[in-house]
Design a protein around this motif. Structure first.
Motif, short mmCIF file in Angstrom:
data_model
loop_
_atom_site.label_atom_id
_atom_site.label_comp_id
_atom_site.label_asym_id
_atom_site.label_seq_id
_atom_site.Cartn_x
_atom_site.Cartn_y
_atom_site.Cartn_z
N TRP A 36 11.14 4.01 1.77
CA TRP A 36 9.94 2.83 1.83
C TRP A 36 8.78 2.99 2.57
N ALA A 39 4.79 -2.53 2.37
CA ALA A 39 4.67 -3.23 1.44
C ALA A 39 3.24 -2.87 0.49
N LYS A 41 2.59 -0.01 -0.84
CA LYS A 41 3.16 0.89 -1.56
C LYS A 41 4.57 0.56 -2.23
N ASP A 42 4.65 -0.62 -2.33
CA ASP A 42 5.93 -1.20 -3.02
C ASP A 42 6.11 -0.73 -4.50
N ASP A 43 5.09 -0.27 -5.22
CA ASP A 43 5.07 0.20 -6.57
C ASP A 43 5.82 1.59 -6.67
N LEU A 45 8.27 2.41 -4.72
CA LEU A 45 9.82 2.11 -4.53
C LEU A 45 10.21 1.59 -5.98
N ALA A 46 9.42 0.54 -6.62
CA ALA A 46 9.75 0.10 -8.00
C ALA A 46 9.98 1.12 -8.98
N CYS A 63 18.15 2.81 1.87
CA CYS A 63 16.58 3.02 1.95
C CYS A 63 16.34 3.41 3.43
N ASP A 65 12.98 3.87 6.07
CA ASP A 65 11.35 3.79 6.47
C ASP A 65 10.72 5.03 6.67
#
Length: 243
Positions: A36, A39, A41-43, A45-46, A63, A65
């Motif tokens: 992770w 936030a 770079k949440d894409d 993770l998605a 997950c 960090d």
């Protein structure tokens, strides 16, 4: 403790870039580690989760960090410390995890300008490694532009943006692939007689391509890259230069 570590190449993040062997490995793994990166770079993770959904894995997802590199340190020290910390976070994330193979999804290719194998060497005891390659970023780039990687009987140099900035055009080379370039290092080159094929988010619905004489398209690539990075919060791109 990790006894078996599987590194699954996922190309540039498209489920279609994962081989059948890679999909099977994700189904067979007991645990899958996902980084992770914040936030913004949440894409990323998605995209990894979409690959896991396509594989139909029932593995336990853990997950961790992702640490930042210390820019104040010399480059080699900075990278070595960063790798040490990632290895520690892998181990911490797996505390109490079920027994069985642990899988990591690797962007690009696990053996080409990727440090996952080097990080794995830091684990103690050292796990048994299995590498399942996927489509490389270079394959995705040349396929997207529908071009061959090399001229007839011609060599290809693969390098990084940092080395291109520091050392300039590699002597005697006619085709150069540049990876890991967050500074648009092609702008430091004499554009005379250079052609560029550039691509970002290769193989995804957000894919962006630019190609042409470097003198004509360099400015457009710089602007397009900055806008795309601001829009998505991240960017992964690569390019081929040829005399």
């Amino acid at each position: 403790m990790i006894e078996d570590l599987w590194l699954v190449g996922i190309g540039t993040g498209s489920p279609g870039h994962v081989t059948l062997d890679g999909m099977q490995a994700l189904r067979d793994a007991a645990v899958i580690l996902l980084p992770w990166k914040g936030a913004a770079k949440d894409d990323l993770l998605a995209l990894r989760r979409s690959i896991l959904a396509a594989a139909g894995t029932r593995a336990e997802i853990r997950c961790f960090d992702y640490p930042e590199r210390d820019p104040a340190l010399p480059y080699q020290t900075r990278v070595a410390d960063w790798h040490d910390e990632i290895a520690r976070r892998w181990s911490a994330a797996l505390d109490g995890a079920p027994e069985g193979p642990v899988a990591l999804l690797v962007w690009g290719d696990p053996a080409l300008y990727d440090s996952t194998l080097r990080i794995a060497e830091r684990l103690r005891p050292r796990p048994a490694l299995r590498v399942i390659p996927g489509i490389t970023a270079i394959q995705a780039l040349t396929a997207a532009h529908a071009i061959p990687l090399n001229r007839v009987d011609g060599p290809v140099k693969i390098t990084t943006g940092r080395r291109l900035r520091e050392h300039g055009w590699p002597a005697g080379e006619e085709s150069v692939v540049v990876m890991l370039d967050g500074a648009c290092s092609f702008t430091a080159l004499d554009p005379h007689e250079l052609h560029i094929w550039w691509g970002a988010y290769l193989g995804s619905p957000s894919q962006i391509l630019r190609a042409g004489k470097l003198a004509d398209v360099a400015g457009d690539i710089v602007t397009t890259r900055a806008e795309a990075r601001a829009r998505h919060g991240w960017i992964m791109d690569t390019y081929l230069l040829r005399r």
